[in-house]
Design a protein around this motif. Structure first.
Motif, mmCIF file in Angstrom:
data_model
loop_
_atom_site.group_PDB
_atom_site.id
_atom_site.type_symbol
_atom_site.label_atom_id
_atom_site.label_comp_id
_atom_site.label_asym_id
_atom_site.label_seq_id
_atom_site.Cartn_x
_atom_site.Cartn_y
_atom_site.Cartn_z
ATOM 1 N N THR A 90 3.128 8.593 3.578
ATOM 2 C CA THR A 90 4.210 8.338 2.624
ATOM 3 C C THR A 90 3.790 8.521 1.173
ATOM 4 O O THR A 90 4.574 9.006 0.354
ATOM 5 N N GLY A 91 2.549 8.152 0.842
ATOM 6 C CA GLY A 91 2.155 8.164 -0.569
ATOM 7 C C GLY A 91 1.075 9.154 -0.941
ATOM 8 O O GLY A 91 0.896 9.463 -2.124
ATOM 9 N N GLY A 92 0.297 9.617 0.023
ATOM 10 C CA GLY A 92 -0.791 10.534 -0.308
ATOM 11 C C GLY A 92 -2.124 9.817 -0.415
ATOM 12 O O GLY A 92 -2.236 8.603 -0.227
ATOM 13 N N LEU A 93 -3.152 10.587 -0.746
ATOM 14 C CA LEU A 93 -4.512 10.063 -0.722
ATOM 15 C C LEU A 93 -4.763 9.012 -1.799
ATOM 16 O O LEU A 93 -5.384 7.979 -1.530
ATOM 17 N N GLY A 94 -4.294 9.254 -3.016
ATOM 18 C CA GLY A 94 -4.560 8.310 -4.104
ATOM 19 C C GLY A 94 -4.081 6.913 -3.803
ATOM 20 O O GLY A 94 -4.860 5.945 -3.815
ATOM 21 N N PRO A 95 -2.784 6.711 -3.494
ATOM 22 C CA PRO A 95 -2.296 5.373 -3.149
ATOM 23 C C PRO A 95 -2.996 4.781 -1.933
ATOM 24 O O PRO A 95 -3.227 3.574 -1.872
ATOM 25 N N ALA A 96 -3.346 5.628 -0.952
ATOM 26 C CA ALA A 96 -4.012 5.121 0.251
ATOM 27 C C ALA A 96 -5.383 4.553 -0.091
ATOM 28 O O ALA A 96 -5.767 3.480 0.399
ATOM 29 N N LEU A 97 -6.149 5.257 -0.940
ATOM 30 C CA LEU A 97 -7.467 4.754 -1.321
ATOM 31 C C LEU A 97 -7.350 3.513 -2.194
ATOM 32 O O LEU A 97 -8.177 2.596 -2.098
ATOM 33 N N LYS A 98 -6.329 3.451 -3.034
ATOM 34 C CA LYS A 98 -6.117 2.238 -3.837
ATOM 35 C C LYS A 98 -5.813 1.045 -2.935
ATOM 36 O O LYS A 98 -6.267 -0.074 -3.191
ATOM 37 N N SER A 99 -5.053 1.290 -1.871
ATOM 38 C CA SER A 99 -4.749 0.217 -0.921
ATOM 39 C C SER A 99 -6.024 -0.283 -0.250
ATOM 40 O O SER A 99 -6.223 -1.496 -0.093
ATOM 41 N N LEU A 100 -6.911 0.653 0.148
ATOM 42 C CA LEU A 100 -8.187 0.250 0.747
ATOM 43 C C LEU A 100 -9.015 -0.569 -0.239
ATOM 44 O O LEU A 100 -9.640 -1.569 0.131
ATOM 45 N N ALA A 101 -9.032 -0.140 -1.503
ATOM 46 C CA ALA A 101 -9.817 -0.856 -2.520
ATOM 47 C C ALA A 101 -9.292 -2.268 -2.726
ATOM 48 O O ALA A 101 -10.067 -3.222 -2.877
#
Length: 405
Positions: free
Chosen positions: A283-294
């Motif tokens: 839904t959001g792409g790599l950037g938002p996904a990595l921010k969620s992990l962080a």
């Protein structure tokens, strides 16, 4: 007797000259053999390093030309049915006209290619002066007087041929077929290895795709089924709790504890579904996904993501799992105080680095999930490398092509 001896000595000088000539010839043969073996080793090293077929073809053409002391050499692939050849590797000395890579020639007429296709054996043409056909005419235009070629056999089929051409009027040496054949065998090995690697990568890709689809289905089933059911039961339980008479405090407390347990169960199911398939990537792409992990990490994370566009989903999912697994391993084993994630994409690849300042000791073979990540990245024709030492912590580096190779 002395005159006789003198005459014998005078005529006896010839055997000595012959011996010296033979010795020099032997030295020349040994030098040529040593040069051939060195050239073959260089090509074999390329094959062992899994160099691309194009790189091997080019190297073979150059090494053949230098070993046989000719101005040019080529590697060809046969078109279907042997109707023609396509140059896949070519070398010519500076200023010498050549057959460039990509050129296609028909095999009709009298030529080395046609002979190799028909017999599956080395062949030569010692003169093109009156030979019919397009290839013969092309050789005359290029100034080629003689050619020798050897078949490239892949899976018991004639795949192509390796060829050297000479502009000298005398024919190529008698051992030219054997020498060219040794290079042709290496080309066959390189093609077979590349085919096997491609089959392995495609197999890995299918396995990864099937696993991702299974995860996606389970995540969807959990979200639409078990999670929604648990939420609904929690709401019904809260309603029941509100209906409990005031004198039944013990029952109200029990229902409250059950409600809290259901809420925790919903949170656990949500975490499980996130681990199964990162829906946020879709839904959001790599950037938002990595921010969620962080945000979810129990260890402080420095995030530097310079990816301003959507990448192919398989690339984004692979990168997400690399970071997620690195975070999990660091929390379990590394005792770090800081995690760093850096990601950027150029026109060809996504470059990803995950680093911690922990105690090191990570290894692909320790069953930490890293080997599965390596398979996932390599299934996309990428590379995953690991550096893990006591002094410098652990660094996981991934380079993932944005287009399949």
């Amino acid at each position: 007797m002395r005159p006789t001896t003198g005459i014998t000595g005078a005529t006896g000088g010839l055997p000595g000259a012959n011996a010296r000539s033979e010795l020099q010839g032997s030295r020349d043969e040994l030098a040529a053999l040593a040069e051939q073996q060195a050239a073959l080793r260089r090509v074999a090293t390329l094959v062992a390093r899994a160099a691309s077929p194009a790189e091997v073809f080019s190297a073979v053409a150059e090494e053949m030309a230098r070993c046989l002391e000719v101005a040019d050499a080529e590697v060809y692939r046969f078109r279907e049915g042997g109707a023609g050849i396509v140059a896949v590797g070519s070398f010519a000395e500076s200023g010498v006209p050549d057959v460039p890579v990509g050129d296609s020639l028909p095999c009709e007429g009298d030529n080395v290619s046609g002979k190799v296709w028909r017999t599956g054996r080395p062949a030569r043409m010692d003169s093109y002066e009156r030979a019919p056909g397009s290839i013969a005419a092309r050789m005359r235009d290029l100034g080629i007087c003689s050619r020798v070629g050897a078949p490239i056999i892949v899976d018991d089929m004639v795949w192509g041929l390796a060829v050297v051409g000479s502009r000298r009027p005398e024919p190529l040496p008698p051992d030219a077929e054997e020498r060219v054949g040794e290079f042709a065998d290496l080309v066959a090995t390189a093609i077979a290895a590349a085919t096997s690697r491609a089959a392995l990568i495609e197999s890995r890709r299918r396995i990864v795709a099937a696993a991702d689809e299974t995860r996606r289905r389970l995540e969807r089933d959990l979200h639409d089924g078990a999670q929604q059911r648990a939420v609904s039961l929690g709401l019904q339980l809260r309603t029941a709790e509100d209906l409990v008479p005031g004198e039944l405090d013990a029952l109200r407390d029990l229902l409250s504890r059950i409600g809290s347990g259901l809420t925790e169960l919903c949170d656990e199911l949500r975490e499980i579904s996130h681990g199964m398939h990162p829906a946020i990537v879709s839904t959001g792409g790599l950037g938002p996904a990595l921010k969620s992990l962080a945000r979810r990490s129990t260890i402080p994370v420095t995030l530097d993501v310079a990816v301003q566009r959507r990448l192919p989903e398989v690339v984004e999912v692979a990168a997400y799992y690399v970071v997620a697994e690195a975070f999990t391993n660091a929390a379990k084993h590394a005792q770090p105080s800081q995690l760093t994630v850096m990601a950027h994409a150029d026109d060809e690849n996504l470059h990803l680095l995950v680093r911690d300042d922990g105690i090191g000791g990570a290894d692909f073979d320790k069953g930490s999930g890293l080997l599965g990540l390596k398979d996932r990245v390599e299934a996309l024709s990428g590379q995953l490398t690991l550096s893990s030492t006591i002094e410098n912590g652990t660094s996981l580096t991934a380079i993932i092509p944005l287009r399949g190779r």
